[in-house]
Scaffold this active site. Structure first.
Site, PDB file in Angstrom:
ATOM      1  N   ASP A 199    -131.636 -72.664  -1.543  1.00 24.94           N
ATOM      2  CA  ASP A 199    -131.600 -71.834  -0.338  1.00 24.94           C
ATOM      3  C   ASP A 199    -131.616 -70.333  -0.665  1.00 24.94           C
ATOM      4  O   ASP A 199    -132.214 -69.544   0.070  1.00 24.94           O
ATOM      5  CB  ASP A 199    -130.329 -72.178   0.460  1.00 24.94           C
ATOM      6  CG  ASP A 199    -130.311 -71.554   1.835  1.00 24.94           C
ATOM      7  OD1 ASP A 199    -131.302 -71.724   2.552  1.00 24.94           O
ATOM      8  OD2 ASP A 199    -129.307 -70.892   2.181  1.00 24.94           O
ATOM      9  N   HIS A 243    -134.418 -65.437  -2.694  1.00 24.49           N
ATOM     10  CA  HIS A 243    -133.926 -64.073  -2.466  1.00 24.49           C
ATOM     11  C   HIS A 243    -133.303 -63.456  -3.727  1.00 24.49           C
ATOM     12  O   HIS A 243    -133.559 -62.299  -4.048  1.00 24.49           O
ATOM     13  CB  HIS A 243    -132.879 -64.052  -1.347  1.00 24.49           C
ATOM     14  CG  HIS A 243    -133.308 -64.776  -0.104  1.00 24.49           C
ATOM     15  ND1 HIS A 243    -134.611 -64.764   0.339  1.00 24.49           N
ATOM     16  CD2 HIS A 243    -132.620 -65.530   0.793  1.00 24.49           C
ATOM     17  CE1 HIS A 243    -134.698 -65.490   1.458  1.00 24.49           C
ATOM     18  NE2 HIS A 243    -133.505 -65.965   1.745  1.00 24.49           N
ATOM     19  N   THR A 253    -139.513 -68.341  16.618  1.00 22.16           N
ATOM     20  CA  THR A 253    -140.408 -67.587  17.506  1.00 22.16           C
ATOM     21  C   THR A 253    -139.587 -66.742  18.475  1.00 22.16           C
ATOM     22  O   THR A 253    -139.867 -65.554  18.673  1.00 22.16           O
ATOM     23  CB  THR A 253    -141.302 -68.570  18.285  1.00 22.16           C
ATOM     24  OG1 THR A 253    -141.911 -69.427  17.344  1.00 22.16           O
ATOM     25  CG2 THR A 253    -142.342 -67.844  19.100  1.00 22.16           C
ATOM     26  N   LYS A 264    -136.939 -56.515   4.035  1.00 22.89           N
ATOM     27  CA  LYS A 264    -135.795 -55.660   4.402  1.00 22.89           C
ATOM     28  C   LYS A 264    -136.064 -54.246   3.896  1.00 22.89           C
ATOM     29  O   LYS A 264    -136.475 -54.055   2.750  1.00 22.89           O
ATOM     30  CB  LYS A 264    -134.487 -56.204   3.783  1.00 22.89           C
ATOM     31  CG  LYS A 264    -134.001 -57.487   4.429  1.00 22.89           C
ATOM     32  CD  LYS A 264    -132.657 -57.901   3.848  1.00 22.89           C
ATOM     33  CE  LYS A 264    -132.284 -59.310   4.268  1.00 22.89           C
ATOM     34  NZ  LYS A 264    -131.576 -59.388   5.540  1.00 22.89           N
ATOM     35  N   LYS A 294    -140.255 -70.295   3.134  1.00 24.57           N
ATOM     36  CA  LYS A 294    -139.538 -71.247   2.297  1.00 24.57           C
ATOM     37  C   LYS A 294    -138.870 -72.312   3.172  1.00 24.57           C
ATOM     38  O   LYS A 294    -138.609 -72.042   4.346  1.00 24.57           O
ATOM     39  CB  LYS A 294    -138.521 -70.513   1.442  1.00 24.57           C
ATOM     40  CG  LYS A 294    -137.270 -70.087   2.212  1.00 24.57           C
ATOM     41  CD  LYS A 294    -136.186 -69.753   1.241  1.00 24.57           C
ATOM     42  CE  LYS A 294    -134.906 -69.388   1.888  1.00 24.57           C
ATOM     43  NZ  LYS A 294    -134.183 -70.335   2.643  1.00 24.57           N
TER      44      LYS A 294
HETATM   45  C1  BG6 Z   1    -131.925 -67.660   4.533  1.00 26.22           C
HETATM   46  C2  BG6 Z   1    -131.029 -68.800   4.140  1.00 26.22           C
HETATM   47  O1  BG6 Z   1    -133.115 -67.683   3.790  1.00 26.22           O
HETATM   48  O2  BG6 Z   1    -131.258 -66.442   4.278  1.00 26.22           O
HETATM   49  C3  BG6 Z   1    -129.711 -68.731   4.862  1.00 26.22           C
HETATM   50  O3  BG6 Z   1    -131.694 -70.034   4.448  1.00 26.22           O
HETATM   51  C4  BG6 Z   1    -129.070 -67.381   4.674  1.00 26.22           C
HETATM   52  O4  BG6 Z   1    -128.825 -69.763   4.436  1.00 26.22           O
HETATM   53  C5  BG6 Z   1    -130.057 -66.278   5.011  1.00 26.22           C
HETATM   54  O5  BG6 Z   1    -127.938 -67.302   5.523  1.00 26.22           O
HETATM   55  C6  BG6 Z   1    -129.514 -64.916   4.681  1.00 26.22           C
HETATM   56  O6  BG6 Z   1    -130.377 -63.969   5.218  1.00 26.22           O
HETATM   57  P1  BG6 Z   1    -129.836 -62.602   5.820  1.00 26.22           P
HETATM   58  O7  BG6 Z   1    -131.060 -61.853   6.217  1.00 26.22           O
HETATM   59  O8  BG6 Z   1    -128.948 -62.983   6.968  1.00 26.22           O
HETATM   60  O9  BG6 Z   1    -129.079 -61.972   4.719  1.00 26.22           O
END
Ligand code: BG6
Length: 478
Positions: free
Chosen positions: A242, A247, A37, A189, A155
């Protein structure tokens, strides 16, 4: 309006900037006293307000177990006018009755038409508990008659296929699919959204976006940080849960999908699911998992942990477009650099016109979507160096967000919160994608089959990952 920088120029056509209007609504944040938050949600709401994108009739109500006053929570978002707080236990039916009364009153004060978004910024074990509380209090039909209710979750959506489906059953018991907004923040993004626009708003790339012209694709999300303060979560999770299940597979789908009929949410999501269904099961020889040296001595990590912090995969998609084109996916922590990109390498020229040069002496064209940092898109090609001699070299045409627009791309949560207010699910994960992506990565969770190889912090990853791509006569780009 136009913006120029060193020859890269964008002409934005007035009237073609599409921004739907958000309905009036209240946003209830469960877990509001937590980090998300403060770090993401309030700053994103503040940005939306400053850019005139928040609905005129809006309030945010934080709900959590900690004691906090309205004044205290307002101090976290001083630019927002209507921020409130309610303390309560997540499993206490009386707390939901109190929430309902509070929402009814706020709905009247702020004229939000009974519309409510519930953001569950809490550990996933609490999702079913909160849904039950909201459902039993009748809040999932809206805060007042005539209103709508939407729920945002993040997630992890389960730990494996079975637990993900259990969570889906719990969600399905209280909500219709059009009320569920499953966040994968990579989809919010700016650079990731641009992949679809780039592919489907231009005519010159799509005809060559296939096995006849593309040699291979590399999707890399490399991080230089380690597990930091999240070891407790991470050691139970690891890179497959993760990053890979979410992603990485989302980036793959956007790169490989067919053109949707329109950008309507289900048209886009149908095509992404079609990609997931066409991926071959991952064979052991196409998988390298790694763990950075020193991971086991991080605070909160088990001293003999086999949790992987790195994955390199060769993914093959069996369909007309992609048969025989490998997609190499690579992600890990504590690597030598932080960089996320999708690089599409085209095939080499079939024949060289210059006797001294073989086709393999010429660099193949590479199109790179730089997701972060240095957000942009580049295309490399061979060109003649000026002068009487015939000298060839690889040139790069480069579009850089910062240079062209003069600012970094906006934060993912700004887009995602706004889309939820507008009822647009395009950038959210649909139930079938949760299932398909777990099905894909679940075999990698078998720690007996996949022993992580160690790699040094600050290195490019385990040597076995170089061997994985090297076996096909290729190299990692980054
Ligand atoms: C998150 C993961 O979903 O994405 C993290 O839990 C990771 O471990 C992060 O570091 C990466 O996101 P970004 O936006 O920093 O690339």
């Amino acid at each position: 309006m136009s913006s120029t920088s060193r020859g890269v120029r964008i002409r934005v056509r007035e009237g073609l900037c599409i921004e739907a209007k958000s309905d009036p609504c209240g946003l209830v944040i469960f877990g509001a006293s937590g980090d998300l938050t403060r770090r993401k949600l309030f700053p994103s709401l503040t940005y939306l307000k400053e850019h005139g994108l928040l609905p005129g009739s809006f309030y945010a109500l934080g709900a959590a177990r900690s004691a906090m006053t309205d004044a205290e929570i307002r101090s976290l978002a001083p630019e927002l006018d209507a921020v409130y707080y309610l303390r309560g236990d997540y499993d206490d039916a009386a707390a939901y009755r109190e929430l309902k009364e509070r929402m009814r009153a706020l709905d009247k004060t702020h004229q939000t038409g009974g519309n409510a978004i519930f953001y569950l910024a809490v550990p996933p074990e609490l999702y079913p508990v909160i849904l039950r509380g909201l459902g039993d209090a009748g809040l999932l039909d809206g805060a007042a008659p005539g209103g709508w209710a939407r729920v945002i979750i993040e997630k992890p959506f389960g730990r494996d296929l079975a637990s993900a489906m259990e969570l889906e059953t719990a969600l399905g018991a209280y909500l219709r699919e059009d009320q569920i907004y499953r966040i994968d923040h990579y989809l919010g993004k700016e650079t990731v959204q641009n992949i679809l626009l780039f592919r489907f708003a231009n005519s010159i790339f799509e005809p060559i976006w296939n096995r006849s012209y593309i040699d291979h694709v590399q999707i890399s999300v490399l991080e230089s940080i380690g597990v930091e303060k999240r070891a407790g979560y991470y050691d139970q999770s690891g890179v497959v849960r993760d990053m890979c299940q979410n992603h990485m597979t989302q980036l793959l789908a956007l790169t490989a999908m067919e053109a949707p009929t329109s950008f309507a949410a289900d048209h886009v999501r149908d095509e992404k699911s079609q990609v997931f269904r066409s991926i071959n099961p991952l064979a052991a020889e196409n998988v390298v998992l790694g763990q950075y040296a020193g991971y086991r001595s991080e605070a909160g990590v088990s001293p003999n942990s086999r949790t992987p912090t790195y994955a390199a995969l060769r993914v093959d998609i069996s369909n007309w477009r992609w048969e025989g084109v490998p997609f190499y996916l690579r992600t890990g922590k504590k690597l030598g650099k932080r960089a996320a990109e999708i690089a599409v390498t085209f095939k080499r020229v079939p024949h060289s016109l210059i006797p001294q040069l073989r086709p393999e002496d010429l660099e193949p064209n590479v199109l790179v979507f730089r997701i972060q940092p240095d957000e942009g898109i580049s295309l490399s090609f061979e060109a003649k160096k000026p002068g009487p001699k015939l000298c060839l070299g690889a040139l790069t045409m480069d579009f850089d967000y910062d240079e062209v627009f003069g600012e970094d791309p906006p934060e993912a949560y700004q887009r995602l919160l706004l889309d939820c207010m507008q009822g647009d699910q395009t950038l959210f994960i649909r139930r079938d994608a949760v299932k398909e992506t777990w099905r894909l990565v679940e075999p990698l969770l078998d720690s007996k089959k996949f022993e992580p190889a160690f790699y040094d912090p600050g290195s490019p990853g385990p040597a076995a990952a170089d061997a994985l791509i090297g076996r096909d006569g290729r190299k990692w780009r980054l």
